[in-house]
Design a protein around this motif. Sequence first.
Motif, PDB file in Angstrom:
ATOM      1  N   HIS A 181       0.837  -1.205   0.000  1.00 18.41           N
ATOM      2  CA  HIS A 181       0.000   0.000   0.000  1.00 18.41           C
ATOM      3  C   HIS A 181       0.872   1.256   0.000  1.00 18.41           C
ATOM      4  O   HIS A 181       0.601   2.225  -0.722  1.00 18.41           O
ATOM      5  N   ASP A 182       1.918   1.240   0.816  1.00 19.51           N
ATOM      6  CA  ASP A 182       2.819   2.387   0.894  1.00 19.51           C
ATOM      7  C   ASP A 182       3.488   2.652  -0.451  1.00 19.51           C
ATOM      8  O   ASP A 182       3.637   3.810  -0.863  1.00 19.51           O
ATOM      9  N   THR A 212       1.686   7.031  -6.657  1.00 22.66           N
ATOM     10  CA  THR A 212       0.493   7.759  -7.121  1.00 22.66           C
ATOM     11  C   THR A 212       0.468   9.158  -6.522  1.00 22.66           C
ATOM     12  O   THR A 212      -0.004  10.112  -7.168  1.00 22.66           O
ATOM     13  N   HIS A 213       0.990   9.302  -5.305  1.00 26.85           N
ATOM     14  CA  HIS A 213       1.047  10.613  -4.659  1.00 26.85           C
ATOM     15  C   HIS A 213       2.008  11.534  -5.424  1.00 26.85           C
ATOM     16  O   HIS A 213       1.697  12.716  -5.668  1.00 26.85           O
ATOM     17  N   GLU A 227      -8.627  11.097  -6.854  1.00 27.15           N
ATOM     18  CA  GLU A 227      -7.654  10.643  -5.858  1.00 27.15           C
ATOM     19  C   GLU A 227      -8.248   9.568  -4.960  1.00 27.15           C
ATOM     20  O   GLU A 227      -7.562   8.594  -4.606  1.00 27.15           O
ATOM     21  N   TRP A 230       2.344   1.833  -3.506  1.00 30.68           N
ATOM     22  CA  TRP A 230       1.328   2.380  -4.413  1.00 30.68           C
ATOM     23  C   TRP A 230       1.049   3.850  -4.080  1.00 30.68           C
ATOM     24  O   TRP A 230       0.975   4.702  -4.971  1.00 30.68           O
ATOM     25  N   PHE A 231       0.911   4.127  -2.780  1.00 28.86           N
ATOM     26  CA  PHE A 231       0.595   5.494  -2.362  1.00 28.86           C
ATOM     27  C   PHE A 231       1.720   6.449  -2.732  1.00 28.86           C
ATOM     28  O   PHE A 231       1.459   7.556  -3.222  1.00 28.86           O
ATOM     29  N   GLY A 238      -6.960   5.422  -4.179  1.00 25.07           N
ATOM     30  CA  GLY A 238      -6.789   4.789  -2.875  1.00 25.07           C
ATOM     31  C   GLY A 238      -7.760   3.656  -2.631  1.00 25.07           C
ATOM     32  O   GLY A 238      -7.434   2.686  -1.940  1.00 25.07           O
ATOM     33  N   LEU A 291       3.268   7.109   3.031  1.00 26.71           N
ATOM     34  CA  LEU A 291       2.087   6.949   3.862  1.00 26.71           C
ATOM     35  C   LEU A 291       2.412   6.337   5.219  1.00 26.71           C
ATOM     36  O   LEU A 291       1.997   6.842   6.258  1.00 26.71           O
TER      37      LEU A 291
END
Length: 237
Positions: free
Chosen positions: A102-103, A109-110, A144, A105-106, A148, A219
């Motif tokens: 998740h981190d 994308t962030h 956004e 991907w975040f 997520g 994240l």
Amino acid sequence: MLATIGLSAVAMTTIVGLRYLLASGAFAWATKYKRPGLYRGLSSQIKREIGWSLFSAAIYGIPAGIIAWGWQQYGWTRIYEDWAAYPLWYLPLSVLLYLFAHDTWFYWTHRWMHIPRWFRLAHAVHHASRPPTAWAAMSFHPIEALTGAIVIPFLVLLIPIHVSMLGLVLTIMTVMGITNHMGWEIFPRWLVHSHLGHWLITASHHQRHHERYQCNYGLYFRFWDHLCGTDRGLSEP
């Protein structure tokens, strides 16, 4: 079938929305108690944050509801309930795998959301919170929010995880999302400034992102920020 899927999506949307209101409300109350006046004059901003967040709750809840329905009806996912299905050491490992995925991907994308065109189109909604508050964790433009919302539903199709560990992942996701935006550091100084803190994201780290924008994109962990040279340390108290 469509009616059942719809009910599942509505139920998950309700759960996500209530989780947001209860968790953010609790940390907002803690802020009022521990940092009186910190959110003074931000009532209009907080109303916007709550509005965008409840809209985001639906975007998160719909795919989650579809996946939950598919898990119960057809066993689509790798979620398991039998404690003996995998070794006990896999329980904490699965949590770390989910958090790191998740981190990752975040982070990317962030960074993509900070490309000027996409920032103006979507991410500016989140950065309109100046300063962010405990209510801002899910204050996203629908684009956004969608980036997520798909992460956990995608991961449960690929990586085995016990249902209780999935609950832990969602709890960590909620707590860190809120505490990173509170505007003050809830974690003790000894942890934030320790060797472990050098790799973890807390409010002191994420606040710097809201101050300077082009840094501190992670994240949960500072791994990608360190690796890619985008870590700019901690904000001042």
